[in-house]
Design a protein around this motif. Structure first.
Motif, PDB file in Angstrom:
ATOM      1  N   LEU A  87      18.073  45.042   3.505  1.00  0.00           N
ATOM      2  CA  LEU A  87      16.622  44.881   3.532  1.00  0.00           C
ATOM      3  C   LEU A  87      16.175  43.777   2.582  1.00  0.00           C
ATOM      4  O   LEU A  87      15.248  43.019   2.879  1.00  0.00           O
ATOM      5  CB  LEU A  87      15.941  46.202   3.167  1.00  0.00           C
ATOM      6  CG  LEU A  87      16.076  47.352   4.160  1.00  0.00           C
ATOM      7  CD1 LEU A  87      15.311  48.561   3.666  1.00  0.00           C
ATOM      8  CD2 LEU A  87      15.588  46.942   5.539  1.00  0.00           C
ATOM      9  N   ARG A  88      16.824  43.679   1.437  1.00  0.00           N
ATOM     10  CA  ARG A  88      16.493  42.615   0.485  1.00  0.00           C
ATOM     11  C   ARG A  88      16.766  41.243   1.097  1.00  0.00           C
ATOM     12  O   ARG A  88      15.986  40.299   0.912  1.00  0.00           O
ATOM     13  CB  ARG A  88      17.301  42.791  -0.807  1.00  0.00           C
ATOM     14  CG  ARG A  88      16.911  44.011  -1.610  1.00  0.00           C
ATOM     15  CD  ARG A  88      17.769  44.177  -2.844  1.00  0.00           C
ATOM     16  NE  ARG A  88      17.619  43.063  -3.785  1.00  0.00           N
ATOM     17  CZ  ARG A  88      18.182  43.030  -4.981  1.00  0.00           C
ATOM     18  NH1 ARG A  88      18.938  44.046  -5.387  1.00  0.00           N
ATOM     19  NH2 ARG A  88      18.005  42.000  -5.772  1.00  0.00           N
ATOM     20  N   MET A  89      17.868  41.126   1.825  1.00  0.00           N
ATOM     21  CA  MET A  89      18.201  39.851   2.455  1.00  0.00           C
ATOM     22  C   MET A  89      17.203  39.504   3.555  1.00  0.00           C
ATOM     23  O   MET A  89      16.807  38.341   3.702  1.00  0.00           O
ATOM     24  CB  MET A  89      19.625  39.914   3.002  1.00  0.00           C
ATOM     25  CG  MET A  89      20.688  40.025   1.913  1.00  0.00           C
ATOM     26  SD  MET A  89      22.365  40.303   2.548  1.00  0.00           S
ATOM     27  CE  MET A  89      22.652  38.748   3.389  1.00  0.00           C
ATOM     28  N   MET A  90      16.785  40.498   4.326  1.00  0.00           N
ATOM     29  CA  MET A  90      15.790  40.257   5.373  1.00  0.00           C
ATOM     30  C   MET A  90      14.460  39.815   4.758  1.00  0.00           C
ATOM     31  O   MET A  90      13.801  38.894   5.252  1.00  0.00           O
ATOM     32  CB  MET A  90      15.590  41.532   6.201  1.00  0.00           C
ATOM     33  CG  MET A  90      16.817  41.991   6.954  1.00  0.00           C
ATOM     34  SD  MET A  90      17.188  40.950   8.374  1.00  0.00           S
ATOM     35  CE  MET A  90      15.907  41.462   9.496  1.00  0.00           C
ATOM     36  N   ALA A  91      14.063  40.470   3.672  1.00  0.00           N
ATOM     37  CA  ALA A  91      12.825  40.097   2.989  1.00  0.00           C
ATOM     38  C   ALA A  91      12.911  38.671   2.444  1.00  0.00           C
ATOM     39  O   ALA A  91      11.948  37.902   2.513  1.00  0.00           O
ATOM     40  CB  ALA A  91      12.533  41.078   1.855  1.00  0.00           C
TER      41      ALA A  91
END
Length: 208
Positions: free
Chosen positions: A43-47
């Motif tokens: 999720l951090r990478m997508m954000a």
């Protein structure tokens, strides 16, 4: 007491226990992020991809686009009480270690300085691209390893700013993969997968 106040009280209690553990065990860096609130790396990478897309969009605005984009990357995590637009979409928040309070602009600048410089390399032909390969890529690898292995999920920028990324709120943009977990579903003892069903519900259907 409201649900938010109750969660804050639990977080404060967790931080106090971890500080006591550090004093007893001689640790230099305490674990201050509860495991059930630690942000998934995916999720951090997508954000981050969303924020980088906004950076590129700003860079296209002539003649001050690159400066505007650079300033955005630095300050993004100070917006919306610790939420960049990308983190807002994926239910994440940047918090300070003390009390898990939302990060401000100063903390945002400290934690994002390295990432902003790496992004800036890509906007400079030849020399910048060479710096990205020689300097930026190793820094990204180090950040990835730290974020994956550190007990608080901290990368280099988080260590400098004394911040971390936690789950906090609903995910507005459904990830294309994996299981969706938010602070609300964890505290309620339920999680949903891509089909929108909890693990228990899907297990019951298989038994039937």
């Amino acid at each position: 007491m409201s649900e938010r106040d109750n969660q804050r009280s639990k977080d404060d209690s967790f931080v106090d226990r971890r500080k006591d553990d550090r004093r007893k065990n001689g640790r230099n860096r305490p674990v201050f992020v509860p495991e059930d609130r630690r942000a998934d790396l995916s999720l951090r990478m997508m954000a981050r991809l969303v924020d980088e897309a906004l950076f590129l969009a700003l860079c296209a605005v002539y003649p001050v686009g690159i400066l505007a984009g650079f300033a955005y990357l630095l300050a993004a995590d100070g917006m919306m009480r610790g939420r960049s637009p990308g983190k807002r979409l994926f239910g994440l928040r940047v918090v300070r270690s003390r009390g898990l309070t939302p990060a401000g602009f100063k903390a945002s600048i400290l934690r994002n300085l390295t990432m902003a410089v790496i992004s800036l390399f890509l906007m400079i032909p030849i020399v910048g691209w060479a710096l990205f390969i020689l300097v930026g890529c190793p820094m990204l690898v180090v950040d990835f390893i730290l974020a994956r292995t550190d007990p608080n999920g901290q990368r280099v920028g988080d260590i400098l700013a004394d911040t971390a990324v936690i789950r906090d709120g609903a995910i507005l943009l459904k990830p294309p993969f994996g299981r969706r977990r938010t602070a609300e579903t964890i505290s309620a003892g339920t999680e949903t997968d891509e089909s929108g069903e909890s693990p228990g519900e899907s297990g019951e259907k298989e038994q039937k």
